[in-house]
Design an enzyme around this catalytic site. Structure first.
Site, mmCIF file in Angstrom:
data_model
loop_
_atom_site.group_PDB
_atom_site.id
_atom_site.type_symbol
_atom_site.label_atom_id
_atom_site.label_comp_id
_atom_site.label_asym_id
_atom_site.label_seq_id
_atom_site.Cartn_x
_atom_site.Cartn_y
_atom_site.Cartn_z
ATOM 1 N N ARG A 40 -9.786 -76.837 -6.213
ATOM 2 C CA ARG A 40 -10.742 -76.019 -5.472
ATOM 3 C C ARG A 40 -11.598 -75.128 -6.366
ATOM 4 N NH1 ARG A 40 -6.990 -77.629 -2.490
ATOM 5 N NH2 ARG A 40 -5.819 -77.228 -4.365
ATOM 6 N N THR A 41 -10.967 -74.369 -7.240
ATOM 7 C CA THR A 41 -11.728 -73.348 -7.966
ATOM 8 C C THR A 41 -12.743 -73.996 -8.905
ATOM 9 O OG1 THR A 41 -9.703 -72.056 -7.879
ATOM 10 C CG2 THR A 41 -11.479 -71.191 -9.250
ATOM 11 N N LYS A 52 -6.062 -77.306 -31.216
ATOM 12 C CA LYS A 52 -5.916 -77.230 -32.682
ATOM 13 C C LYS A 52 -5.544 -75.816 -33.119
ATOM 14 C CE LYS A 52 -10.024 -79.600 -32.770
ATOM 15 N NZ LYS A 52 -11.341 -79.793 -33.380
ATOM 16 N N ARG A 100 -10.155 -70.415 -16.425
ATOM 17 C CA ARG A 100 -8.772 -70.349 -15.920
ATOM 18 C C ARG A 100 -7.853 -70.496 -17.116
ATOM 19 N NH1 ARG A 100 -6.271 -73.337 -10.748
ATOM 20 N NH2 ARG A 100 -7.437 -71.605 -9.842
ATOM 21 N N HIS A 111 -6.512 -63.597 -9.416
ATOM 22 C CA HIS A 111 -7.443 -64.670 -9.038
ATOM 23 C C HIS A 111 -8.478 -64.000 -8.111
ATOM 24 C CE1 HIS A 111 -9.074 -68.484 -8.221
ATOM 25 N NE2 HIS A 111 -8.012 -69.158 -7.835
#
Ligand code: CP
Length: 312
Positions: free
Chosen positions: A60-61, A90, A111, A139
């Protein structure tokens, strides 16, 4: 001229009632615009670039942000899995990645698994950073769309009583939503969770300091007849350190049709999604189920945020 004063969105506490009103009225405008043939905002962000950096999975986000940017005429830089396919694999630090990415994009949507990471990135970035979920931290854009959904259902958020159910310890959505609800009057929050994933004390202290009534309850059936909104959440297996704790918590709260019948006739069911088994699919047909509408509201809210941050 917009009175939207934020440069970044990294936590719910940044919002006051007037900023919330601006976001919601802009989201209303975006929603209406998408329903017209001659869209006024189709090119609002033409020439702007959004980088979506997702170090954790999302449906969704990520896709609602990418859809939002596309629907406003902007371009998108994205990677399927930033943890694996960016130079984080890395060993590159978030500090360095942010320094570099803000030269390539006009806004960074991120995120990450570490609480506080979006705020850290915002301190380095010369372009707006939006927190799309930082581990078990916050969130904030989910909380905005949650409030927008409550507003849609009750027109006035003041006076709403809500039960937040499930994984309250690791659940960033319930933390961010709790913070935002303190901006409204006469709110009552019931926290219903297994022992091993209760809401942390920092949120409970914050609510008390802000004169928000809250209570903890083990028995969901006692709370169901009392509230205007049942906000279910998934028990997040991936965040538990002890597998036995997960076994103890999983499956404890299932909102099946029998339990739904205990709710008020005009109450609503919300869920940030994804769900596992806490709301059986048969509940989707009940008119009180609003979680798919809630997910769609994410598109309007994220269009609003991108427009407010980039088109000032
Ligand atoms: N609600 C939410 O954040 O969903 P995703 O994990 O799919 O983005």
């Amino acid at each position: 001229m917009s009175a939207f004063s934020l440069n970044h969105v990294y936590e719910s506490q940044q919002f006051d009632r007037s900023l919330l009103d601006i976001v919601f009225s802009t989201a209303d405008e975006m929603k209406a615009d998408l329903q017209t043939r001659d869209r006024q905002h189709a090119d609002a962000l033409k020439g702007k670039i959004m980088a979506s950096l997702f170090y954790e999975p999302s449906t969704r986000t990520r896709f609602s942000f990418e859809s939002a940017m596309a629907r406003l005429g902007g371009a998108i830089l994205t990677t399927e899995n930033a943890k694996e396919f960016s130079s984080a694999a890395k060993g590159e630090s978030l500090y360095d990645s942010t320094h570099v990415m803000c030269g390539y994009a006009d806004v960074i949507v991120m995120r990450h698994s570490e609480p506080g990471s979006a705020k850290t990135a915002a301190e380095v970035s010369t372009v707006p950073v939006i927190n799309a979920g930082d581990g078990s931290g916050q969130h904030p854009t989910q909380a905005l769309l949650d409030l927008y959904t409550l507003k849609d259902s009750f027109s006035n958020i003041d006076g709403v009583s809500i039960a937040m159910v499930g994984d309250l310890k690791y659940g960033r959505t319930v933390r961010s939503l709790s913070y935002l609800l303190t901006k409204y009057d006469k709110i009552k929050i019931y926290y219903v969770s297994p022992d091993v994933c209760r809401m942390d004390d920092d949120i409970k202290t914050y609510l008390t300091q802000n004169q928000i009534e809250w209570a903890e309850e083990d028995d969901l059936t006692k709370v169901l007849p009392l509230v205007d909104c049942v906000y279910m959440t998934r028990i997040q297996k991936e965040r538990f350190h002890d597998p036995e704790d997960y076994v103890h918590a999983a499956g404890k709260y299932i909102l099946d049709l029998k339990k739904v019948q205990m709710m008020k006739a005009d109450a609503i069911i919300m869920h940030p999604l994804p769900r596992v088994d806490e709301i059986p699919q048969e509940v989707d047909q009940d008119p009180r189920a609003r979680y798919f509408e809630q997910a769609l509201n994410g598109l309007y809210i994220r269009m609003a945020l991108l427009k407010l941050l980039l088109d000032q």
